[in-house]
Design a protein around this motif. Structure first.
Motif, mmCIF file in Angstrom:
data_model
loop_
_atom_site.group_PDB
_atom_site.id
_atom_site.type_symbol
_atom_site.label_atom_id
_atom_site.label_comp_id
_atom_site.label_asym_id
_atom_site.label_seq_id
_atom_site.Cartn_x
_atom_site.Cartn_y
_atom_site.Cartn_z
ATOM 1 N N ASP A 1 7.168 -5.307 -8.468
ATOM 2 C CA ASP A 1 7.342 -4.199 -9.410
ATOM 3 C C ASP A 1 6.687 -2.672 -9.502
ATOM 4 N N SER A 2 6.950 -2.232 -10.708
ATOM 5 C CA SER A 2 6.201 -1.239 -11.319
ATOM 6 C C SER A 2 5.389 -1.391 -11.490
ATOM 7 N N ASP A 3 4.725 -2.587 -12.046
ATOM 8 C CA ASP A 3 3.425 -2.631 -12.435
ATOM 9 C C ASP A 3 1.812 -2.479 -11.070
ATOM 10 N N ARG A 4 3.091 -2.831 -9.602
ATOM 11 C CA ARG A 4 2.482 -3.553 -9.326
ATOM 12 C C ARG A 4 2.413 -4.854 -9.116
ATOM 13 N N ARG A 5 3.321 -5.863 -9.559
ATOM 14 C CA ARG A 5 2.860 -6.921 -9.282
ATOM 15 C C ARG A 5 3.607 -7.651 -7.814
ATOM 16 N N GLN A 6 2.972 -8.383 -7.626
ATOM 17 C CA GLN A 6 4.133 -9.289 -6.263
ATOM 18 C C GLN A 6 4.302 -10.567 -6.842
ATOM 19 N N TYR A 7 5.980 -11.249 -6.753
ATOM 20 C CA TYR A 7 5.905 -12.334 -7.340
ATOM 21 C C TYR A 7 7.016 -13.092 -5.462
ATOM 22 N N ARG A 8 6.261 -14.171 -5.797
ATOM 23 C CA ARG A 8 6.288 -14.842 -4.115
ATOM 24 C C ARG A 8 7.192 -16.474 -4.771
ATOM 25 N N MET B 1 -6.523 3.776 -9.761
ATOM 26 C CA MET B 1 -5.868 3.215 -9.099
ATOM 27 C C MET B 1 -5.790 1.558 -10.021
ATOM 28 N N ARG B 2 -4.449 0.563 -9.317
ATOM 29 C CA ARG B 2 -3.728 -0.262 -9.958
ATOM 30 C C ARG B 2 -4.439 -1.328 -9.178
ATOM 31 N N LYS B 3 -4.820 -2.414 -9.870
ATOM 32 C CA LYS B 3 -4.900 -3.298 -8.907
ATOM 33 C C LYS B 3 -4.150 -4.508 -8.672
ATOM 34 N N LYS B 4 -4.063 -4.782 -7.606
ATOM 35 C CA LYS B 4 -1.782 -5.591 -6.857
ATOM 36 C C LYS B 4 -2.342 -6.970 -7.618
ATOM 37 N N LEU B 5 -0.967 -7.868 -8.413
ATOM 38 C CA LEU B 5 -1.244 -9.110 -8.852
ATOM 39 C C LEU B 5 -0.108 -9.930 -7.567
ATOM 40 N N GLU B 6 -1.252 -10.673 -7.440
ATOM 41 C CA GLU B 6 0.224 -12.029 -6.878
ATOM 42 C C GLU B 6 0.296 -12.626 -7.770
ATOM 43 N N ILE B 7 1.778 -13.234 -8.799
ATOM 44 C CA ILE B 7 2.280 -14.408 -8.802
ATOM 45 C C ILE B 7 3.159 -15.639 -7.556
ATOM 46 N N GLN C 1 9.636 -3.219 5.145
ATOM 47 C CA GLN C 1 9.430 -1.629 5.896
ATOM 48 C C GLN C 1 7.594 -2.066 6.482
ATOM 49 N N GLN C 2 7.766 -1.807 7.540
ATOM 50 C CA GLN C 2 6.969 -1.886 8.942
ATOM 51 C C GLN C 2 5.995 -0.380 8.013
ATOM 52 N N TRP C 3 6.091 0.669 7.683
ATOM 53 C CA TRP C 3 5.721 1.481 7.155
ATOM 54 C C TRP C 3 3.941 1.388 5.858
ATOM 55 N N PHE C 4 5.106 0.319 5.061
ATOM 56 C CA PHE C 4 4.869 0.263 3.902
ATOM 57 C C PHE C 4 3.107 -0.499 3.825
ATOM 58 N N ASP C 5 2.315 -0.020 3.318
ATOM 59 C CA ASP C 5 0.348 -0.926 3.432
ATOM 60 C C ASP C 5 0.648 -1.664 2.015
ATOM 61 N N GLU C 6 1.107 -3.147 2.010
ATOM 62 C CA GLU C 6 0.834 -3.124 0.225
ATOM 63 C C GLU C 6 -0.194 -2.928 -0.283
#
Length: 133
Positions: A73-80, A1-7, A109-114
């Motif tokens: 992105d596809s590496d599961r990074r979230q850029y805020r 499982m890839r870990k989410k990274l928030e930037i 998307q309401q169906w998408f759980d991060e």
């Protein structure tokens, strides 16, 4: 499982190029996000009265809507990306991204759980198929 990274970036300058988005942020530096790595983008708008954030669906977004511009992105990074210092609204940026990378999933998307790996993989698969067309 890839870990989410928030930037979190306080963007001073945001530029759309032929292959990606370049973000100059203080004090973080310069970030480059290639279009081919992007999977999902949406806005977090701030309600000025309550100070709370909400995520509008695509149909509710206009170019003048301000807030945070969020890209996965596809590496599961979230850029805020906080846009206030850039002189561009989050709505304008999402519209601009739609022109450069129309194959990614846009709008909340309401169906998408991060946190749901399966949902994230479903988005990646969908974007991959749309990009090949």
């Amino acid at each position: 499982m890839r870990k989410k990274l928030e930037i979190v970036l306080n963007a001073q300058k945001i530029q759309f190029t032929g292959s990606g988005v370049t973000i100059k942020s203080y004090p973080s530096g310069v970030y480059r996000i290639p279009y081919k790595k992007m999977t999902y983008a949406y806005l977090r708008a701030c309600d000025r009265e309550s100070g709370r954030y909400w995520e509008p669906e695509l149909a509710e977004i206009s170019k003048d809507l301000d807030g945070e511009f969020v890209i996965y992105d596809s590496d599961r990074r979230q850029y805020r990306i906080r846009t206030k210092q850039s002189g561009k609204t989050a709505g304008f940026l999402l519209t601009e991204l739609a022109m450069h990378a129309p194959y990614i999933l846009l709008g909340k998307q309401q169906w998408f759980d991060e946190e749901d790996e399966g949902a994230f993989m479903e988005i990646e698969s969908m974007v991959h198929l749309r990009h090949q067309c």
